[in-house]
Write a protein that holds these residues in place. Structure first.
Motif, PDB file in Angstrom:
ATOM      1  N   UNK A  29       0.836  -1.200   0.000  1.00 53.18           N
ATOM      2  CA  UNK A  29       0.000   0.000   0.000  1.00 53.18           C
ATOM      3  C   UNK A  29       0.867   1.243   0.000  1.00 53.18           C
ATOM      4  N   UNK A  30       0.298   2.348  -0.474  1.00 54.64           N
ATOM      5  CA  UNK A  30       1.018   3.619  -0.389  1.00 54.64           C
ATOM      6  C   UNK A  30       0.981   4.109   1.054  1.00 54.64           C
ATOM      7  N   UNK A  31       1.797   5.090   1.349  1.00 53.04           N
ATOM      8  CA  UNK A  31       1.820   5.629   2.706  1.00 53.04           C
ATOM      9  C   UNK A  31       0.472   6.189   3.109  1.00 53.04           C
ATOM     10  N   UNK A  32      -0.176   6.902   2.185  1.00 51.40           N
ATOM     11  CA  UNK A  32      -1.477   7.489   2.506  1.00 51.40           C
ATOM     12  C   UNK A  32      -2.524   6.403   2.728  1.00 51.40           C
ATOM     13  N   UNK A  56     -14.273  11.728   4.782  1.00 50.79           N
ATOM     14  CA  UNK A  56     -12.863  11.830   4.402  1.00 50.79           C
ATOM     15  C   UNK A  56     -12.187  12.978   5.140  1.00 50.79           C
ATOM     16  N   UNK A  57     -12.916  14.072   5.350  1.00 52.34           N
ATOM     17  CA  UNK A  57     -12.335  15.232   6.044  1.00 52.34           C
ATOM     18  C   UNK A  57     -11.965  14.882   7.482  1.00 52.34           C
ATOM     19  N   UNK A  62      -7.430  13.583  11.317  1.00 57.38           N
ATOM     20  CA  UNK A  62      -6.666  12.651  12.144  1.00 57.38           C
ATOM     21  C   UNK A  62      -5.224  12.555  11.658  1.00 57.38           C
ATOM     22  N   UNK A  63      -5.039  12.683  10.339  1.00 59.58           N
ATOM     23  CA  UNK A  63      -3.720  12.536   9.739  1.00 59.58           C
ATOM     24  C   UNK A  63      -2.890  13.807   9.824  1.00 59.58           C
ATOM     25  N   UNK A  64      -3.558  14.959   9.796  1.00 56.06           N
ATOM     26  CA  UNK A  64      -2.839  16.245   9.779  1.00 56.06           C
ATOM     27  C   UNK A  64      -3.405  17.166  10.865  1.00 56.06           C
ATOM     28  N   UNK A  65      -2.542  17.619  11.744  1.00 53.71           N
ATOM     29  CA  UNK A  65      -2.984  18.490  12.830  1.00 53.71           C
ATOM     30  C   UNK A  65      -3.361  19.878  12.331  1.00 53.71           C
ATOM     31  N   UNK A  72      -7.033  20.621   2.567  1.00 49.31           N
ATOM     32  CA  UNK A  72      -6.467  20.470   1.225  1.00 49.31           C
ATOM     33  C   UNK A  72      -6.227  19.007   0.868  1.00 49.31           C
ATOM     34  N   UNK A  73      -6.105  18.137   1.880  1.00 53.15           N
ATOM     35  CA  UNK A  73      -5.841  16.716   1.642  1.00 53.15           C
ATOM     36  C   UNK A  73      -7.105  15.874   1.610  1.00 53.15           C
ATOM     37  N   UNK A  74      -8.258  16.500   1.820  1.00 58.14           N
ATOM     38  CA  UNK A  74      -9.503  15.728   1.880  1.00 58.14           C
ATOM     39  C   UNK A  74      -9.742  14.916   0.606  1.00 58.14           C
TER      40      UNK A  74
END
Length: 274
Positions: A29-32, A56-57, A62-65, A72-74
């Motif tokens: 799997x990828x890191x994400x 997803x948001x 949870x992934x980015x503080x 932007x990563x949603x």
């Protein structure tokens, strides 16, 4: 002073099934995707639940503080969820608002990478083995979505594409820009691979279909052209399959096709929903 961190029972623990733990370690799997899978595990087993409804948001947070980074990563997180569902790691019976859970390890269908030979040129020719990206999961997860799309101009997807106008340019005319060359056949191949089991396959690229694909190719969003990246087409068609109405869950049994999915109003509807 010891570098070993002492675990405190007061902090709480999340139990993980050994088979699932080992399967995630061994999965390509990828890191994400791995981070998303761990987030889903935390929200299910961590709260003694078999499945969980999660946006997803929320996983992005949870992934980015950083709130701005999470927002932007949603879209990337949404694609990672869809990718894990397609690879049968996760299961969701319905759309993005329905519960999500893990499938047994023996049902996983993890994508694999392929390799090709590439010739590099310096003082002399040297053959080097490089990895050819076959799925969006293999993109460096340290890049932002904008950075990935901005790298389009140098991708092999474009360099191997078919020119819109055939023939050699006149001596006094500049060579056709790479951005004007559209890989129609490759895009149709991606559609058939992703959607062929649920939607009608694209057997012929008519003038109308090429014009619709061209409209997507030239679609500019925030100064970028996302559809000039092969991995983006894969992610887009995957997102389209989450719409039950388009895949036949309607009174007429109607299903979308490549013409419908490349109409700009439908493209914008999918992108704006991420």
């Amino acid at each position: 002073m010891s570098n070993v961190i002492q675990l405190k029972s007061a902090g709480g623990f999340t139990r993980m099934d050994n088979d699932l733990y080992e399967a995630l370690i061994g999965a390509d799997l990828s890191g994400r995707e791995l981070r998303v899978a761990l987030a889903v595990h935390r929200l299910t087993s961590g709260y003694n639940k078999d499945a969980v409804k999660v946006a997803a948001l929320y996983i992005a947070k949870m992934m980015y503080s950083d709130e701005e980074k999470a927002a932007s990563e949603r879209a990337n997180v949404s694609r990672a969820i869809n990718s894990l569902i397609r690879q049968r790691v996760l299961f969701r019976d319905g759309g993005s608002r329905d519960p999500i859970t893990f499938l047994p390890r023996n049902e996983w269908k993890i994508d694999h990478k392929s390799t090709v030979l590439k010739t590099t040129h310096c003082v002399e020719k040297v053959h080097a083995t490089v990895s050819k990206i076959t799925h969006i999961k293999d993109i460096n997860t340290n890049l932002t979505a904008d950075a990935v799309v901005a790298a389009v101009a140098s991708t092999s997807e474009v360099s191997e594409s078919e020119p819109e106008q055939q023939g050699t340019p006149e001596p006094d005319q500049p060579a056709q820009a790479k951005a004007d060359r559209i890989p129609y056949s490759r895009i149709a191949e991606i559609y058939n691979t992703v959607c062929g089991e649920k939607l009608p396959k694209c057997l012929k690229l008519s003038t109308k279909r090429k014009n619709l694909i061209k409209g997507c190719w030239n679609l500019e969003i925030n100064g970028l052209h996302p559809f000039r990246k092969g991995e983006f087409w894969t992610a887009y068609f995957t997102d389209c399959l989450t719409n039950k109405h388009w895949t036949g869950d309607n009174e007429r049994g109607w299903t979308a096709d490549i013409e419908f999915l490349t109409r700009q109003d439908k493209v914008l509807k999918v992108l704006e929903a991420l």
